[in-house]
Design an enzyme around this catalytic site. Sequence first.
Site, PDB file in Angstrom:
ATOM      1  N   ASP A   1       0.389  -3.324 -13.018  1.00 14.06           N
ATOM      2  CA  ASP A   1       0.277  -2.255 -12.029  1.00 14.06           C
ATOM      3  C   ASP A   1      -0.907  -2.611 -11.134  1.00 14.06           C
ATOM      4  OD1 ASP A   1      -0.294   0.071 -10.587  1.00 14.06           O
ATOM      5  OD2 ASP A   1       0.302   1.388 -12.227  1.00 14.06           O
TER       6      ASP A   1
ATOM      7  N   ASN B   1       2.296  -6.205  -0.255  1.00 15.66           N
ATOM      8  CA  ASN B   1       3.592  -5.631   0.076  1.00 15.66           C
ATOM      9  C   ASN B   1       3.954  -4.401  -0.757  1.00 15.66           C
ATOM     10  OD1 ASN B   1       6.589  -5.644   0.847  1.00 15.66           O
ATOM     11  ND2 ASN B   1       6.663  -6.102  -1.344  1.00 15.66           N
TER      12      ASN B   1
ATOM     13  N   TYR C   1       2.004   9.116   3.136  1.00 20.65           N
ATOM     14  CA  TYR C   1       2.505   7.754   3.371  1.00 20.65           C
ATOM     15  C   TYR C   1       1.947   7.215   4.679  1.00 20.65           C
ATOM     16  CZ  TYR C   1       5.887   3.981   4.139  1.00 20.65           C
ATOM     17  OH  TYR C   1       6.478   2.774   4.375  1.00 20.65           O
TER      18      TYR C   1
ATOM     19  N   LYS D   1      -0.697   4.056   5.172  1.00 17.51           N
ATOM     20  CA  LYS D   1      -0.344   2.903   5.987  1.00 17.51           C
ATOM     21  C   LYS D   1      -1.240   2.806   7.228  1.00 17.51           C
ATOM     22  CE  LYS D   1       3.162   1.250   3.601  1.00 17.51           C
ATOM     23  NZ  LYS D   1       3.105  -0.068   2.940  1.00 17.51           N
TER      24      LYS D   1
ATOM     25  N   THR E   1      16.941  -1.228   1.363  1.00 14.52           N
ATOM     26  CA  THR E   1      16.463  -1.835   0.125  1.00 14.52           C
ATOM     27  C   THR E   1      16.698  -0.824  -0.997  1.00 14.52           C
ATOM     28  OG1 THR E   1      14.221  -0.920   0.230  1.00 14.52           O
ATOM     29  CG2 THR E   1      14.589  -3.016   1.377  1.00 14.52           C
TER      30      THR E   1
END
Length: 278
Positions: free
Chosen positions: A58, A85, A148, A152, A183
Amino acid sequence: MKSAIVTGASSGIGLATARAFLENGVAVVGVGRDATKLDAARASLADLPAPMVTLAADITDDDAPKRAVALAMDEFGRLDHLVNNAGVGSPEPVHSTDDATLDRFLDLMLRAPFRLCREALTAFGDTATIVNVSSTYSLVGGLRGGAYSAAKGGLNALTLHMAAQYGSSGVRSNAVAPGVIPTPMTEARLEVEAFRRMNTDMTPAAGWGTVEDIANAIWFLSSPQSAWINGQILAVDGGWSSTKYLSETALSAPREAVEPDWTHSGRKRAEGTPDRES
């Protein structure tokens, strides 16, 4: 042989990125949480010109950066590239985001990349690259972005700082901001018609982007072909974030057919207040 650390390497963009590096003769340390998935990923890439080793960890763990960098140095004797990533989706707007979710997003997509960058700096040679995988939702205001987008956005700022601080030492730092790519992480969201159409109807390029599109951009920013590129946030999204495009279908559709249920904010409106200005 040069080597790279790629996080989130067991599937999706991370797996495609590992493939791109290996195809170009760069060894890879693939990091992910699931050892079984990592083993399958390594097996699927075994016939490529460079080797891949894996680390099941992790990346938010305190010792994960040291373990990843140590593995690269032990196996390959050098570290030349870092690709941050690993990430998680399913964002929510601020009013419906609890502290645990906020901490999880910031920990995985900002704190962990920060700490991996810091550790990689101890092993890089005279030239090296860092590519952080950001998001178009850090470039434009997006519905449901919340924690989120905050994480980012912080990753973009980290990228620019790294470019300024370490560029003169031979370490180039850039970010790739993908649009929505099909994905395993996004498949559930893409089943929601409003979300799917928000992307297809507002993207001037035809079709969907692929994990290979993102991996190719990451490889380019890591390769000698981009030697004069530093401190850039490259959107790879078919023009979604940089244009005001609407498809003919969207332009001719009634509002209720295309407006998602989650456009309204969490604030209470006074009775009789319109949803938007007319």
